[in-house]
Motif scaffolding. Structure first.
Motif, short mmCIF file in Angstrom:
data_model
loop_
_atom_site.label_atom_id
_atom_site.label_comp_id
_atom_site.label_asym_id
_atom_site.label_seq_id
_atom_site.Cartn_x
_atom_site.Cartn_y
_atom_site.Cartn_z
N ILE A 57 48.64 38.24 45.45
CA ILE A 57 47.24 37.98 46.15
C ILE A 57 45.85 38.77 45.28
CG2 ILE A 57 45.54 38.85 48.34
CD1 ILE A 57 47.92 36.37 48.35
N TYR A 60 45.30 36.07 42.76
CA TYR A 60 44.35 34.61 43.31
C TYR A 60 43.03 35.60 43.57
CZ TYR A 60 42.26 32.35 47.47
OH TYR A 60 41.84 32.14 47.73
N HIS A 61 42.91 37.00 43.86
CA HIS A 61 41.84 36.85 44.42
C HIS A 61 40.94 37.10 42.81
CE1 HIS A 61 42.27 39.18 48.14
NE2 HIS A 61 42.06 37.79 48.34
N VAL A 64 39.48 33.79 41.90
CA VAL A 64 38.62 33.96 43.15
C VAL A 64 36.88 34.26 42.43
CG1 VAL A 64 37.34 33.69 45.01
CG2 VAL A 64 39.95 33.30 44.95
N ILE A 65 36.87 35.46 42.44
CA ILE A 65 36.57 36.37 42.46
C ILE A 65 35.59 36.46 40.67
CG2 ILE A 65 35.44 39.21 41.94
CD1 ILE A 65 36.08 38.12 45.49
N SER B 120 38.65 38.40 51.09
CA SER B 120 38.06 37.72 50.02
C SER B 120 36.87 37.35 50.05
CB SER B 120 38.72 35.91 49.70
OG SER B 120 39.87 35.56 48.99
N ARG B 123 35.03 40.45 49.47
CA ARG B 123 34.68 40.95 48.65
C ARG B 123 34.02 40.55 47.76
NH1 ARG B 123 39.03 41.93 44.20
NH2 ARG B 123 41.40 42.17 45.42
N VAL B 127 29.82 41.03 46.29
CA VAL B 127 29.18 39.98 44.82
C VAL B 127 27.96 39.71 45.36
CG1 VAL B 127 29.95 38.23 43.31
CG2 VAL B 127 31.21 39.55 43.86
#
Lengths: 199, 199
Positions: A57, A60-61, A64-65, B120, B123, B127
């Motif tokens: 995870i 993955y995060h 994405v970020i 997600s 987070r 951003v």
DNA sequence: AGGAACTGACTGACCGGTCGGTTTTGATTC
DNA sequence: GAATCAAAACCGACCGGTCAGTCAGTTCCT
């Protein structure tokens, strides 16, 4: 293949399987098969299923970020950034569309309690949509916006705001100023704005 | 106690346990104990764990939706309805706060993949918040709104709209008009509205 | 009495994690 | 470049714990 690359290989397999089946239903063997390795090998790299999950995870995060940051940095003004964000979200949601599809199928919904909350959201959206449609016909809301968009605005804003407020505020500032919230929401979707519109 | 009342009794126990542990980690025995009956008795009323879960969720949703309808019906104009909705959501989120708390604890987060998506979201919110703060200082966004509220508006609206669009639109109308979306979002939070404000 | 409701010990399937054995790798020597 | 070998990587059969669902027996109600 270095140890690090191999780990990433496993991460890729793991996120695929975890995302399609959920934590509990995922067998380590599934992940191993997906990665083209034996079950025991997984345990050479990770101590337990839980640790593998957590690291997957995080992996993955991070991805994405990073992508989101890149996407936002590409634009100067906030309008473009919002647009980029919207496109990014669409991409993500599309990639995880199977999760949403699963939710609709209540047999599978059983997998995730989180889905229950989202399902609630959707149903509430239907209830709201009715109120919105009625309000439009009464002239309370701008008739030039798609009712579903107005509903999303209300539902999304309210849910997000209340959730974040409750989750992250200090208790003394946690009280929600509903009038202010409504006011902000109404500005975007309310009829009062019509007279000021050029479009 | 009639058969129907007994079922409702089990529903109440079941929703309590399911919501606090998730589907997989819930043992039928837990539910039975909570309801003050034996494990076998549960199977007199429900064919399987899955069926019990599905019916419990239906029971739960029905209650939630009914309450929401009542809450909305109590008010005439849309502003009051939105406010009622916001208060209702707060109530629900507070009641399920333990679910959100669990999410923050990644050991437990493992229970729910849905939590990953929400994480997600959070987070991404951080951003976005940065971009928003910057945009405010550049005068692109209204300085009189809490940055977090603006962020919620953007994030909530976009996420909801994109999700619903993808999930429920016919393919031919599924294409998202991003400019229109951004336009609608910006109206509520954009600086252009400042000059038209009375507050 | 007899049937409906209830019970919890038991069974069988399932799967996370282990471990003894096998294969691959790559460093070293000739 | 071939032979050697030790360590690292790999593997899957197996073990032990868990729990959904069963069922034979008990209690309650009419």
């Amino acid at each position: 293949m270095s140890r690090e690359e191999k780990k990433n290989e496993i991460f890729r397999a793991a996120s695929q399987v975890f995302f399609s089946k959920g934590f509990e239903k995922t067998k380590i063997e599934d992940i191993a098969k997906q990665a083209g390795i034996g079950k025991g090998t997984v345990y050479e790299y990770f101590e337990s299923k839980l640790q593998l999950f957590e690291e997957t995870i995080a992996f993955y995060h991070q991805n994405v970020i990073n992508s989101l940051c890149e996407a936002l940095a590409r634009w100067e003004n906030i309008g473009d950034k919002i647009k980029a964000y919207a496109q990014f979200m669409t991409e993500i949601i599309s990639n995880h569309i199977h999760l949403f599809e699963l939710m609709a199928d209540s047999r599978v919904m059983a997998r995730e309690m989180g889905a229950v909350i989202l399902e609630s959201n959707i149903r509430m959206g239907d209830v709201l949509l009715e109120a919105v449609t009625e309000a439009i016909s009464k002239g309370e809301l701008r008739p030039d916006l798609e009712p579903r968009l107005i509903t999303s605005t209300i539902l999304g804003t309210v849910t997000q705001y209340c959730s974040l407020k409750i989750m992250f505020s200090e208790p003394e500032t946690q009280k929600i100023d509903y009038d202010r919230l409504v006011d902000a929401v109404m500005r975007g979707v309310g009829a009062e704005a019509i007279s000021n519109q050029t479009s």
